[in-house]
Structures are given as structure tokens and as C-alpha cells.
Design an enzyme around this catalytic site. Structure first.
Site, PDB file in Angstrom:
ATOM      1  N   ASP A 117       0.820  -1.207   0.000  1.00  0.00           N
ATOM      2  CA  ASP A 117       0.000   0.000   0.000  1.00  0.00           C
ATOM      3  C   ASP A 117       0.859   1.264   0.000  1.00  0.00           C
ATOM      4  OD1 ASP A 117       0.910  -0.517   2.591  1.00  0.00           O
ATOM      5  OD2 ASP A 117      -1.007  -0.144   3.575  1.00  0.00           O
ATOM      6  N   ASP A 120       7.144   3.973   3.516  1.00  0.00           N
ATOM      7  CA  ASP A 120       7.459   5.118   4.371  1.00  0.00           C
ATOM      8  C   ASP A 120       8.942   5.019   4.764  1.00  0.00           C
ATOM      9  OD1 ASP A 120       7.569   7.079   6.303  1.00  0.00           O
ATOM     10  OD2 ASP A 120       5.967   6.297   7.547  1.00  0.00           O
ATOM     11  N   ARG A 182     -10.557   2.190   6.113  1.00  0.00           N
ATOM     12  CA  ARG A 182     -10.156   1.340   4.978  1.00  0.00           C
ATOM     13  C   ARG A 182     -11.232   1.349   3.901  1.00  0.00           C
ATOM     14  NH1 ARG A 182      -5.609  -1.567   6.587  1.00  0.00           N
ATOM     15  NH2 ARG A 182      -5.553  -2.291   8.731  1.00  0.00           N
TER      16      ARG A 182
HETATM   17  P1  5GP Z   1       7.471   1.382   6.486  1.00  0.00           P
HETATM   18  O1  5GP Z   1       7.917   0.035   6.964  1.00  0.00           O
HETATM   19  O2  5GP Z   1       7.901   1.677   5.052  1.00  0.00           O
HETATM   20  O3  5GP Z   1       7.863   2.482   7.419  1.00  0.00           O
HETATM   21  O4  5GP Z   1       5.913   1.431   6.549  1.00  0.00           O
HETATM   22  C1  5GP Z   1       5.219   0.573   5.808  1.00  0.00           C
HETATM   23  C2  5GP Z   1       3.850   0.241   6.391  1.00  0.00           C
HETATM   24  O5  5GP Z   1       3.401   1.131   7.410  1.00  0.00           O
HETATM   25  C3  5GP Z   1       2.895   0.372   5.269  1.00  0.00           C
HETATM   26  O6  5GP Z   1       2.821  -0.842   4.554  1.00  0.00           O
HETATM   27  C4  5GP Z   1       1.615   0.757   5.977  1.00  0.00           C
HETATM   28  O7  5GP Z   1       0.929  -0.404   6.375  1.00  0.00           O
HETATM   29  C5  5GP Z   1       2.072   1.543   7.180  1.00  0.00           C
HETATM   30  N1  5GP Z   1       2.043   2.998   6.872  1.00  0.00           N
HETATM   31  C6  5GP Z   1       3.092   3.800   6.566  1.00  0.00           C
HETATM   32  N2  5GP Z   1       2.699   5.066   6.337  1.00  0.00           N
HETATM   33  C7  5GP Z   1       1.356   5.083   6.489  1.00  0.00           C
HETATM   34  C8  5GP Z   1       0.346   6.113   6.359  1.00  0.00           C
HETATM   35  O8  5GP Z   1       0.578   7.290   6.059  1.00  0.00           O
HETATM   36  N3  5GP Z   1      -0.932   5.729   6.588  1.00  0.00           N
HETATM   37  C9  5GP Z   1      -1.266   4.447   6.914  1.00  0.00           C
HETATM   38  N4  5GP Z   1      -2.553   4.193   7.115  1.00  0.00           N
HETATM   39  N5  5GP Z   1      -0.355   3.453   7.038  1.00  0.00           N
HETATM   40  C10 5GP Z   1       0.942   3.772   6.826  1.00  0.00           C
HETATM   41 MG    MG Z   2      -2.166   0.034   9.246  1.00  0.00          MG
HETATM   42 MG    MG Z   3       1.509  -2.188   4.059  1.00  0.00          MG
END
Ligand code: 5GP
Ligand code: MG
Ligand code: MG
Length: 201
Positions: A117, A120, A182
Site C-alpha cells: 500500500d 514510508d 479502509r
Molecule cells: P514502512 O515500513 O515503510 O515504514 O511502513 C510501511 C507500512 O506502514 C505500510 O505498509 C503501511 O501499512 C504503514 N504505513 C506507513 N505510512 C502510512 C500512512 O501514512 N498511513 C497508513 N494508514 N499506514 C501507513
Molecule cells: Mg495500518
Molecule cells: Mg503495508
């Protein structure tokens, strides 16, 4: 885009700050993305890995469009599902839980497209790529609906990005805030009021 220009469910009124990508635009972008993916991957067997829960909507839209883009392909697509959890409230905990790994043995020797999705910090995707490598996947690509314009904590390859977005907390089109939102059709930014209302108390 202003929230009041859209048909937002009554239960979420006042909880959103802005619509950043409307549903119709997502549909058009995913159609083009599927063509780009097909152009790159070609007529090969392809396993699509849906990272639940956040990517469920993107995943189904992408599978539909890929089916059209690949209509001349002789090799089928298969679908698999995994669940990853790392976010508490609006912050990543950095501790990534992967659920459903035992079902992925069949990805050994396969060409796998991971469908996420949002990227980050990059940690979740990096962890998944590592996991697939360990499982013995032959080739791996990644696609993400959203890519946040922030410095990554770990460098990770993002092969196909639908939308690049600023560093805001996003909900809708599968993405949640403490499991809510969602079901929202558009990709939105929350309002301070909404963040307070659904905060884990
Ligand atoms: P990362 O491991 O890249 O920091 O974050 C990945 C996961 O964190 C994504 O797959 C998602 O599930 C959640 N996430 C990161 N940023 C957001 C955001 O702005 N909104 C939401 N709802 N989930 C996020
Ligand atoms: Mg989540
Ligand atoms: Mg995710």
C-alpha cells in the site's frame, strides 16, 4: 482537494483534512501501471503477493488491470496473501510482524511481484524482499500504491510506484487509522479532529 466536493460517508464527516487522490484517478493510474508492469515483466509466469490489509483494494484493481494487459500472455498469474503489521496509531513501531509465511513455500523458484500500500521508512518492504530471497524466489519486483517523499531508514527498491506523496498520514482506499477508514473510496489526509477521535486510548 476539498473534502466537501466528494461523497464521503457520513460517519467520517469532519475526520478528513483533504482528498489527495480521488477514486477515479486511482483507477486510471492503476491501468497505466499495469501496462508498465507488463512491459517490464513480459510474458512470464507471475505470482502476485498481496500485503494485507492495506493493499487489498490496490491489489484487486491491479490484478484486474494486469489480466487485461496480459491478455496475450501464455503464462498465468497466481495470487498469494501475507499480512504485515508495524504501525501503531500514526507512527511505525519499527517492529514488523509477518503473518502467513507458512503459505509462501510455493513461491520458491517463482517470479514474484510484491504489492504494497505505502512505503514510508522502507523497513517493511526491505524485510519482505529479504524473506522472499530466503524462500528462494527466482525474481522479485515491488509495486506500491503510495511512496512517501521522506528519507528512507533502509534503501529499498521500488520498481513501480503509482503515486508519490508528501510526508502526511494517509487513510482510505485500504489504508487505515486504527482499523478505520479502509472503506473510504478516496486516498485522504486526516484532520486533527479525526486523529483525536479515533486515537487508541
Ligand atoms: P514502512 O515500513 O515503510 O515504514 O511502513 C510501511 C507500512 O506502514 C505500510 O505498509 C503501511 O501499512 C504503514 N504505513 C506507513 N505510512 C502510512 C500512512 O501514512 N498511513 C497508513 N494508514 N499506514 C501507513
Ligand atoms: Mg495500518
Ligand atoms: Mg503495508
Amino acid at each position: 482537494l476539498p473534502v466537501d466536493a466528494f461523497d464521503i460517508p457520513h460517519c467520517y464527516e469532519g475526520d478528513l483534512g483533504a482528498v489527495i487522490v480521488p477514486e477515479g484517478m486511482i483507477k486510471d493510474r492503476v491501468r497505466r501501471l499495469a501496462k508498465d508492469i507488463h512491459a517490464k515483466i513480459g510474458d512470464n509466469e507471475l505470482s502476485l503477493l498481496c500485503v494485507l490489509k492495506g493493499s487489498y483494494k490496490f491489489f484487486t484493481a491491479l490484478v484486474d488491470e494486469l489480466a487485461y494487459a496480459r491478455s496475450s500472455c501464455t503464462q498465468p498469474m497466481t495470487v498469494d496473501f501475507i499480512r504485515c503489521q508495524s504501525y501503531e496509531d500514526t507512527q511505525s513501531t519499527g517492529m514488523i510482524q509477518i503473518i502467513g509465511l507458512s503459505n509462501l513455500q510455493e513461491l520458491k523458484g517463482k517470479n514474484v511481484l510484491i504489492v504494497e500500500d505505502i512505503v514510508d521508512s522502507g523497513q517493511t518492504l526491505a524485510r519482505l524482499l529479504h524473506t522472499l530471497e530466503e524462500l528462494g524466489a527466482q525474481k522479485t519486483w515491488t509495486t506500491t500504491l503510495l511512496s512517501k517523499n521522506v528519507p528512507r531508514k533502509v534503501d529499498v527498491k521500488e520498481d513501480f510506484v503509482a503515486f508519490r506523496i508528501p510526508d502526511k498520514f494517509i487513510v482510505g482506499y485500504g489504508l487505515d487509522y486504527n482499523q478505520k477508514f479502509r472503506d473510504l473510496n478516496h486516498i485522504c489526509v486526516m484532520s486533527p479532529k479525526g486523529i483525536e477521535k479515533y486515537r487508541n486510548k
